[in-house]
Design an enzyme around this catalytic site. Structure first.
Site, PDB file in Angstrom:
ATOM      1  N   ASP A  99       0.856  -1.180   0.000  1.00  0.00           N
ATOM      2  CA  ASP A  99       0.000   0.000   0.000  1.00  0.00           C
ATOM      3  C   ASP A  99       0.893   1.231   0.000  1.00  0.00           C
ATOM      4  OD1 ASP A  99      -2.135   1.687   0.125  1.00  0.00           O
ATOM      5  OD2 ASP A  99      -2.933   0.915   2.013  1.00  0.00           O
ATOM      6  N   ILE A 100       1.226   1.705  -1.205  1.00  0.00           N
ATOM      7  CA  ILE A 100       2.162   2.823  -1.331  1.00  0.00           C
ATOM      8  C   ILE A 100       1.488   4.086  -1.865  1.00  0.00           C
ATOM      9  CG2 ILE A 100       4.133   1.269  -1.599  1.00  0.00           C
ATOM     10  CD1 ILE A 100       4.038   1.929  -4.622  1.00  0.00           C
ATOM     11  N   LYS A 101       0.340   3.917  -2.554  1.00  0.00           N
ATOM     12  CA  LYS A 101      -0.472   5.033  -3.070  1.00  0.00           C
ATOM     13  C   LYS A 101       0.359   6.078  -3.800  1.00  0.00           C
ATOM     14  CE  LYS A 101      -4.190   4.637   0.348  1.00  0.00           C
ATOM     15  NZ  LYS A 101      -3.588   3.725   1.344  1.00  0.00           N
ATOM     16  N   ARG A 102       1.254   5.638  -4.672  1.00  0.00           N
ATOM     17  CA  ARG A 102       2.069   6.581  -5.427  1.00  0.00           C
ATOM     18  C   ARG A 102       1.291   7.147  -6.611  1.00  0.00           C
ATOM     19  NH1 ARG A 102       4.631   6.029  -1.101  1.00  0.00           N
ATOM     20  NH2 ARG A 102       6.795   5.337  -1.038  1.00  0.00           N
TER      21      ARG A 102
END
Length: 303
Positions: A99-102
């Site tokens: 879960d990095i939401k880049r």
């Protein structure tokens, strides 16, 4: 070659829809356990390993979601623990969602894609934020051709999602509807690459905290697999999750509800927080995972 989203969908059928979130903050671990490790980061790693081992043995979940922010907050040692956690999930045979939401301009997005789909932080599937423009998705989608997967934020579970995602455009659609249309376009691009597979490597993040949107979104995107946050500690109900699990399916994340289960577990309460061991809190997490799996499957049966 099966892509990772297809593997996740199949694991969900075999093990149930639960995704265990390893958003492991040291504050989620009692002091009686923390004191036995050289650092909070090492206690986090030990707790993660216990949970991964038990979930894998008991088949209570189909995947793990590792939220990178909690590891970044612990500095260099935390990022080493992040990398070690990814390796442990890989060994388990279950899918790892980072879960990095880049989401950034193309060149930077390309660097983010390399960082999380190759090298020390290589993972199976990542979360992506599309709200800087759809060109930001392209570098990540290129890795989908090699079997990786992406979950693109569509409708999140936080109250502030109304600030942007729900805003109405001049054509009468919402901002999130534009995102959904782009995901549909990307999905069709991969149909020839992965012919015969039952879902696309392009998935969507759809929160389960609002019942009004659940059926609308599930019916609008019947062939897109969902990552469903908001269940458990954020108040999302199992019946809403069940709606979102329909058709192509989805995996339902629970993080604090499992990591902090010891705070409500009867055995842990009877023993007292000052006397808890790693085994005690891992036992509580294991029980919570199994209970969540049952609740979600029961809700889906009653859909």
């Amino acid at each position: 070659m099966k892509h990772n989203m297809q593997i996740l969908q199949e694991l969900g059928t075999a093990n149930g829809p639960l995704c265990v979130g390893l958003d492991t903050d040291p504050s989620y671990i009692p002091q009686s356990v923390l004191k036995n490790y050289p650092s909070p980061a090492q206690a986090v790693l030990a707790y993660n390993k216990e949970i991964i081992s038990r979930v894998t043995q008991e088949k209570s979940a189909c995947c793990f979601k590792v939220q990178i922010a909690y590891y970044e907050a612990m500095g260099l040692e935390g990022m080493k623990v992040y990398a070690e956690t990814l390796k442990e999930v890989k060994k388990s045979g279950l899918i790892c969602i980072s879960d990095i939401k880049r989401g950034d301009i193309a060149a930077t997005a390309g660097a983010y894609a390399r960082a999380h789909f190759t090298g020390d932080f290589e993972t199976d599937i990542i979360t992506i934020n599309p709200y800087m423009g759809f060109d930001t998705l392209k570098p990540f989608a290129e890795y989908c051709k090699k079997g990786k997967g992406i979950f693109v934020l569509l409708r999140t579970s936080n109250p502030g999602m109304t600030d942007i995602e729900q805003q109405e455009l001049k054509n009468g659609k919402r901002v999130l509807d534009n995102v959904g249309e782009e995901l549909e376009r990307l999905r069709t691009e991969f149909e020839s690459d992965f012919a015969g597979q039952t879902c696309s490597p392009i998935g969507a993040v759809v929160g389960c905290t609002e019942e009004s949107d659940a059926r609308l979104l599930r019916d609008a995107y019947p062939e897109i697999y969902f990552l469903i946050p908001g269940y458990g500690a954020q108040g999302g109900a199992a019946r809403i999750c069940a709606t979102l699990m329909d058709k192509c399916g989805g995996t339902v994340n629970s993080s604090r509800g499992i990591l902090c289960a010891w705070k409500k577990d009867s055995d842990c309460l009877a023993k007292g927080e000052d006397s808890l061991t790693m085994k005690d809190i891992a036992d509580a997490a294991s029980k919570a995972a199994l209970a969540s799996k049952k609740e979600l499957l029961d809700a889906y049966k009653n859909l």
